[in-house]
Design an enzyme around this catalytic site. Structure first.
Site, PDB file in Angstrom:
ATOM      1  NE  ARG A   1      -3.742   4.678  -5.238  1.00 34.55           N
ATOM      2  CZ  ARG A   1      -3.989   5.509  -4.246  1.00 34.55           C
ATOM      3  NH1 ARG A   1      -4.086   5.049  -2.999  1.00 34.55           N
ATOM      4  NH2 ARG A   1      -4.152   6.798  -4.476  1.00 34.55           N
TER       5      ARG A   1
ATOM      6  CE1 TYR B   1      -3.445   2.814   0.797  1.00 31.73           C
ATOM      7  CE2 TYR B   1      -1.938   3.419   2.558  1.00 31.73           C
ATOM      8  CZ  TYR B   1      -3.023   3.707   1.766  1.00 31.73           C
ATOM      9  OH  TYR B   1      -3.688   4.899   1.933  1.00 31.73           O
TER      10      TYR B   1
ATOM     11  CE  LYS C   1       0.588  15.937  -1.289  1.00 32.86           C
ATOM     12  NZ  LYS C   1       0.163  14.876  -2.220  1.00 32.86           N
TER      13      LYS C   1
ATOM     14  CD  GLN D   1      -4.649  15.135   2.624  1.00 31.00           C
ATOM     15  OE1 GLN D   1      -4.689  14.329   3.543  1.00 31.00           O
ATOM     16  NE2 GLN D   1      -5.432  15.045   1.553  1.00 31.00           N
TER      17      GLN D   1
ATOM     18  CG  HIS E   1      -1.840  11.315  -4.831  1.00 31.06           C
ATOM     19  ND1 HIS E   1      -2.706  12.293  -4.426  1.00 31.06           N
ATOM     20  CD2 HIS E   1      -1.980  10.321  -3.911  1.00 31.06           C
ATOM     21  CE1 HIS E   1      -3.336  11.914  -3.326  1.00 31.06           C
ATOM     22  NE2 HIS E   1      -2.901  10.709  -2.993  1.00 31.06           N
TER      23      HIS E   1
ATOM     24  NE  ARG F   1      -0.559   6.135  -2.721  1.00 28.85           N
ATOM     25  CZ  ARG F   1      -0.505   4.898  -2.229  1.00 28.85           C
ATOM     26  NH1 ARG F   1       0.565   4.145  -2.462  1.00 28.85           N
ATOM     27  NH2 ARG F   1      -1.485   4.399  -1.511  1.00 28.85           N
TER      28      ARG F   1
ATOM     29  CE1 TYR G   1      -6.472  12.786  -0.799  1.00 33.13           C
ATOM     30  CE2 TYR G   1      -7.151  11.931   1.344  1.00 33.13           C
ATOM     31  CZ  TYR G   1      -6.266  11.944   0.282  1.00 33.13           C
ATOM     32  OH  TYR G   1      -5.177  11.109   0.292  1.00 33.13           O
TER      33      TYR G   1
END
Length: 387
Positions: free
Chosen positions: A164, A24, A251, A127, A275, A278, A129
């Site tokens: 992923r 991960y 970001k 941070q 990222h 990712r 989202y």
């Protein structure tokens, strides 16, 4: 094993962590081309060695978003970092404070805002989202401000989750994920004791606080999947800019026009980032995207960069490409998984020593003397620039 670099910490973390957690942290999206290019493109930036330049004492101290720092490095937000070591985000925040660099707490941390900020003296960074659940976003902002946090890192490059593949193979997701994770923990006893037994609760602290119920890994994946918001635009962020009175950093910028939009929006800083490879595989590495963005907005906004930084030499390379500072994610997560707070402290010491060596041998006495002239063309190849 002997630890002398971030690469050593990666190998130590691979041995210690259950595979679902290691992959991960270590993995990227799709075929992981961008993940590899982040590292490879930085390595292509050849430093220009200078000698007998009366360099003397090297000063690596910096100011990042108005804060004094021992070097131009901050700890990046890493989701589930609290699973790398017992109450991992707390240990990492303590390490960052001791070494004089900022620590950024992820929205999807194991330890909630109040726990982490309550364990250090200096305000951390937070941070957030872009999510459909605006109630959660407002709750998180209010709690962060009440805790004393003043710097907001707003991640905008995740309107949909990247694919992923490693997660499905490792047990992080996919068929029989919970059973596979339990079996992996049983075969990694050091982690199972330190984190599995002694590191509880294992929920997503910030989300659980908002929902009023524990949010485990399966709940987290489902909650995020229904909360990504691909419809959002710059105008939709205005309420956050109006609410947040401290520094706000965007970001996930890779394009000069998006950088100009961040300036027009009134952001205090931006982070050139893919990222960590990712999200969208095949995009530019941060090292390659950075110069054009610096050309577009340098002097108008603070420019930070992440993705692919594995050494103090890489920090110098990013500064030479136009960054004012960098954030490190995977490198610190490897160190945290290996030796907790002590590992992160040691990694930051390694970065500082590597920076000083690189600056001494390129003739830079302080950060202001690091520029494009600190790089040289390698075997006829141009310095990495786009446009």
């Amino acid at each position: 094993m002997i630890i002398s670099s971030a690469a050593d910490y990666r190998e130590a973390a691979r041995r210690k962590l259950p595979p679902f957690l290691f992959h991960y942290i270590d993995g990227g999206a799709y075929s992981e081309y961008t993940l590899r290019r982040n590292v490879e493109d930085l390595s292509l930036l050849a430093l220009r060695q200078r000698v007998l330049g009366h360099v003397g004492e090297v000063d690596i101290s910096a100011t990042l978003l108005g804060e004094k720092a021992s070097m131009p490095v901050a700890i990046a937000p890493v989701g589930l970092a609290g699973m790398c070591a017992r109450r991992g985000e707390v240990q990492a925040a303590r390490a960052a404070e001791k070494k004089g660099v900022p620590f950024t707490l992820s929205t999807v941390s194991v330890c909630p805002i109040e726990e982490v900020q309550g364990q250090v003296q200096k305000p951390i960074w937070f941070q957030l989202y872009v999510l459909k659940d605006r109630g959660f976003m407002r709750n998180a902002l209010e709690r962060a401000w009440a805790a004393g946090i003043r710097t907001l890192i707003f991640t905008v490059d995740m309107p949909v989750p990247g694919a992923r593949y490693r997660d499905a193979h490792s047990g992080m997701s996919g068929p029989n994920g919970p059973l596979r994770r339990v079996l992996q923990a049983m075969t990694h006893p050091a982690w199972a004791l330190d984190v599995g037994l002694l590191g509880k609760p294992h929920d997503l602290g910030n989300i659980s606080t908002y929902r009023g119920t524990p949010t485990n890994l399966a709940d987290y994946i489902g909650w995020l999947a229904t909360n990504f918001d691909p419809s959002i635009g710059w105008s939709d962020l205005q309420w956050i800019r109006d609410f947040w009175k401290g520094p706000m950093v965007i970001k996930g910028i890779l394009d000069p026009e998006d950088a100009r939009e961040a300036v027009r929006f009134g952001a205090d800083g931006l982070i050139v980032s893919n990222h960590g490879g990712r999200q969208l595989d095949g995009v530019l590495s941060s090292a390659r995207a950075l110069p054009a963005i610096a050309d577009a907005v340098k002097g108008d906004i603070s420019i930070l960069a992440d993705s692919g930084i594995r050494s103090g030499l890489d920090v110098v390379r990013m500064l030479a490409q136009g960054a004012d500072g960098v954030l490190i994610g995977r490198a610190y997560a490897y160190a945290l998984a290996t030796a907790g707070q002590a590992g992160v402290e040691n990694l930051l010491d390694i970065f500082a020593k590597e920076m000083k060596v690189a600056m001494t041998l390129t003739g830079a006495r302080n950060l202001s003397e690091i520029s494009a002239d600190s790089l040289v063309q390698e075997l006829g190849k141009p310095v990495l620039r786009e446009g």
